[in-house]
Design an enzyme around this catalytic site. Structure first.
Site, PDB file in Angstrom:
ATOM      1  N   ASP A 136       0.865  -1.187   0.000  1.00 44.85           N
ATOM      2  CA  ASP A 136       0.000   0.000   0.000  1.00 44.85           C
ATOM      3  C   ASP A 136       0.900   1.235   0.000  1.00 44.85           C
ATOM      4  O   ASP A 136       1.419   1.649   1.041  1.00 44.85           O
ATOM      5  CB  ASP A 136      -0.905   0.003   1.240  1.00 44.85           C
ATOM      6  CG  ASP A 136      -1.978  -1.084   1.194  1.00 44.85           C
ATOM      7  OD1 ASP A 136      -1.772  -2.115   0.525  1.00 44.85           O
ATOM      8  OD2 ASP A 136      -3.024  -0.898   1.839  1.00 44.85           O
ATOM      9  N   LYS A 158      -6.913   3.226  -3.366  1.00 45.12           N
ATOM     10  CA  LYS A 158      -7.310   3.270  -1.951  1.00 45.12           C
ATOM     11  C   LYS A 158      -7.452   4.727  -1.540  1.00 45.12           C
ATOM     12  O   LYS A 158      -6.655   5.577  -1.957  1.00 45.12           O
ATOM     13  CB  LYS A 158      -6.214   2.544  -1.142  1.00 45.12           C
ATOM     14  CG  LYS A 158      -6.275   2.708   0.363  1.00 45.12           C
ATOM     15  CD  LYS A 158      -5.220   1.822   1.050  1.00 45.12           C
ATOM     16  CE  LYS A 158      -5.093   2.138   2.525  1.00 45.12           C
ATOM     17  NZ  LYS A 158      -4.045   1.354   3.216  1.00 45.12           N
ATOM     18  N   LYS A 161     -10.290   0.109  -2.315  1.00 42.59           N
ATOM     19  CA  LYS A 161     -10.121  -0.010  -0.851  1.00 42.59           C
ATOM     20  C   LYS A 161     -10.411   1.319  -0.164  1.00 42.59           C
ATOM     21  O   LYS A 161      -9.563   2.211  -0.157  1.00 42.59           O
ATOM     22  CB  LYS A 161      -8.692  -0.483  -0.532  1.00 42.59           C
ATOM     23  CG  LYS A 161      -8.405  -0.578   0.981  1.00 42.59           C
ATOM     24  CD  LYS A 161      -7.022  -1.178   1.287  1.00 42.59           C
ATOM     25  CE  LYS A 161      -6.679  -1.079   2.756  1.00 42.59           C
ATOM     26  NZ  LYS A 161      -5.332  -1.597   3.092  1.00 42.59           N
TER      27      LYS A 161
HETATM   28  O1  LIG Z   1      -5.349   1.498   5.886  1.00 46.48           O
HETATM   29  C1  LIG Z   1      -5.932   1.449   6.940  1.00 46.48           C
HETATM   30  C2  LIG Z   1      -6.160   2.581   7.833  1.00 46.48           C
HETATM   31  O2  LIG Z   1      -4.969   3.083   8.314  1.00 46.48           O
HETATM   32  C3  LIG Z   1      -7.026   2.175   8.982  1.00 46.48           C
HETATM   33  O3  LIG Z   1      -7.599   3.320   9.509  1.00 46.48           O
HETATM   34  P1  LIG Z   1      -8.465   3.247  10.870  1.00 46.48           P
HETATM   35  O4  LIG Z   1      -7.487   2.983  11.958  1.00 46.48           O
HETATM   36  O5  LIG Z   1      -9.114   4.593  10.966  1.00 46.48           O
HETATM   37  O6  LIG Z   1      -9.457   2.133  10.749  1.00 46.48           O
END
Ligand SMILES: O=C[C@H](O)COP(=O)(O)O
Length: 334
Positions: free
Chosen positions: A171, A234, A270
Site C-alpha cells: 500500500d 485506496k 479499498k
Molecule cells: O489502511 C488502513 C487505515 O490506516 C485504517 O484506519 P483506521 O485505523 O481509521 O481504521
C-alpha cells in the site's frame, strides 16, 4: 459469550465460492488528454450519496451475510507507533479466526478469515510467520507512509525490502503535490517506478483523498494510478484529517468502472480510515454492488482498510444470533 442459538426463520449466511482472481493490472501508457477530460459533477455526486445515506439497510439474515462478507473483505490493520510483535501475532490470530467458534457455528459457517493483515514494514516478517499456512496475505504500508515525503530511492528500497520479507500487497502513498499541481506525468512516473519495485506483489495506491482538495483531483489521480498499473486504488492512510467518505468513493469507483470499460483492466477498490461501524460498512458494500456489481464484493477486488471495524461487526453478529448486545470491550482488538 452466553450460549448462542441459531435464530428462527432466518437463513444462515452463505459462503460463496471465490471466483478466479483477475490478473495484475498491466496499466496503459499515460493518456494525458484522457486524464484532462475527467470531470466530476458535484451536485450529482451529492444526490447519489444522499440516496445511499437514506437507504434502509438490509436486515436479519441478509445483514448477517453482508457483515460476514465485510469480514472476508477486510484488511485487518494495525499501524501504530507502539506496535509490537506480540500485538501483531494477536492480530494475526484474529485474522485467522475473526469470530469466536460458538458464533461461527451459530452462523453455520465452517470457517472464516479476513482478506489480509496490514502492517508497517518492521512487522512484516512477524505477520508472515504468524499467518503461515492460512493463505492470508500480508499487506505493508510503504513509500514513507503516511506523508510520502522521503527520497524516491528510499521509497523504492522500502518496497523491495517488504516484498523480500514476504509482503504480497504493497500500500504505497502518492506524492500529493503532484496531484495538487496537476503534474500528472510526474505522478504517473512515480507510480510506474513503485509498480516495478513491487514485482509480483499487488500495488495498492493510496491517494490520500482528504488532502487532494477537489473531487476532480481525486478522479484524475485515480485515472493516473490505474494507467500506471495500480491493482487497487485506496482512499486514505487513516492519518489524514478526512479519510474515507462515500463522496470520494463514488468518484473512485466510477473511475474504476470507466477505466475497465475503456481498457479492459480490472482494478480493485479499498476505502480506508475511520470506517468503524457495521452500518457504515454496509453502505460501502451497497455502493460497490450498485456501482460496480457483485464481482466487486470479493476480497480480490474489494477491501476495507480498518483497525476497529471488526469489533462492531462482531457485536452486531452476536446480536443477530443471541438477540443481545455484548459490551464492546469483550470484542476489543489486540
Ligand atoms: O489502511 C488502513 C487505515 O490506516 C485504517 O484506519 P483506521 O485505523 O481509521 O481504521
Amino acid at each position: 459469550m452466553s450460549a448462542v442459538a441459531k435464530p428462527k426463520n432466518a437463513a444462515p449466511p452463505a459462503a460463496a465460492a471465490a471466483p478466479a482472481a483477475p490478473p495484475l493490472n498491466a496499466g496503459t501508457p499515460l493518456d494525458l488528454a484522457r486524464v484532462r477530460t475527467v470531470r466530476v459533477n458535484q451536485p450529482a455526486v451529492a444526490r447519489r450519496v444522499a440516496v445511499l445515506n437514506a437507504s434502509r439497510s438490509v436486515k436479519k439474515a441478509y445483514q448477517a451475510a453482508w457483515l460476514v462478507k465485510a469480514i472476508q473483505c477486510m484488511d485487518l490493520t494495525t499501524l501504530s507507533g507502539d506496535d509490537t510483535p506480540g500485538r501483531v501475532r494477536r492480530l494475526c490470530a484474529k485474522a485467522r479466526q475473526p469470530l469466536g467458534a460458538e458464533l461461527l457455528s451459530a452462523l453455520g459457517l465452517p470457517s472464516l478469515q479476513v482478506g489480509a493483515v496490514c502492517v508497517y514494514h518492521e512487522m512484516v516478517a512477524e505477520a508472515v510467520q504468524a499467518l503461515q499456512g492460512s493463505g492470508i496475505p500480508v499487506a505493508v504500508v510503504s513509500t514513507g507512509f503516511p506523508a510520502g515525503l522521503t527520497p524516491m530511492e528510499t521509497k523504492l528500497r522500502e518496497i523491495e525490502l517488504s516484498v523480500a520479507a514476504g509482503a504480497q500487497e504493497v500500500d504505497i502513498v502518492i506524492s500529493r503535490r503532484h496531484a495538487l499541481t496537476h503534474d500528472w506525468a510526474a505522478l504517473y512516473e512515480e507510480l510506474v517506478s513503485f509498480k516495478k519495485a513491487c514485482g509480483p506483489a499487488h500495488l495498492k495506491a493510496i491517494l490520500a483523498t482528504g488532502e487532494l482538495q477537489t473531487l476532480e483531483n481525486v478522479a484524475r489521480a485515480s485515472w493516473v494510478a490505474m494507467m500506471a498499473g495500480a491493482d487497487f486504488i485506496k482512499t486514505s492512510t487513516g492519518k489524514e484529517g478526512v479519510n474515507a467518505t462515500l463522496d470520494v468513493s463514488l468518484v473512485m469507483v466510477r473511475a474504476i468502472r470507466d477505466f475497465q470499460a475503456e481498457t479492459g483492466q480490472v482494478v480493485g477498490y479499498k476505502p480506508a480510515g475511520g470506517i468503524s461501524s457495521a452500518k457504515g460498512a454496509l453502505q460501502y458494500l451497497a455502493l460497490m454492488k450498485e456501482e460496480l456489481g457483485p464481482r466487486w464484493l470479493q476480497p480480490d477486488l474489494f477491501r476495507f482498510g480498518a483497525s476497529s471495524l471488526l469489533t462492531d461487526i462482531e457485536r452486531q453478529l452476536e446480536h443477530y444470533v443471541t438477540g443481545h448486545y455484548s459490551a464492546a470491550h469483550r470484542h476489543a482488538m489486540p
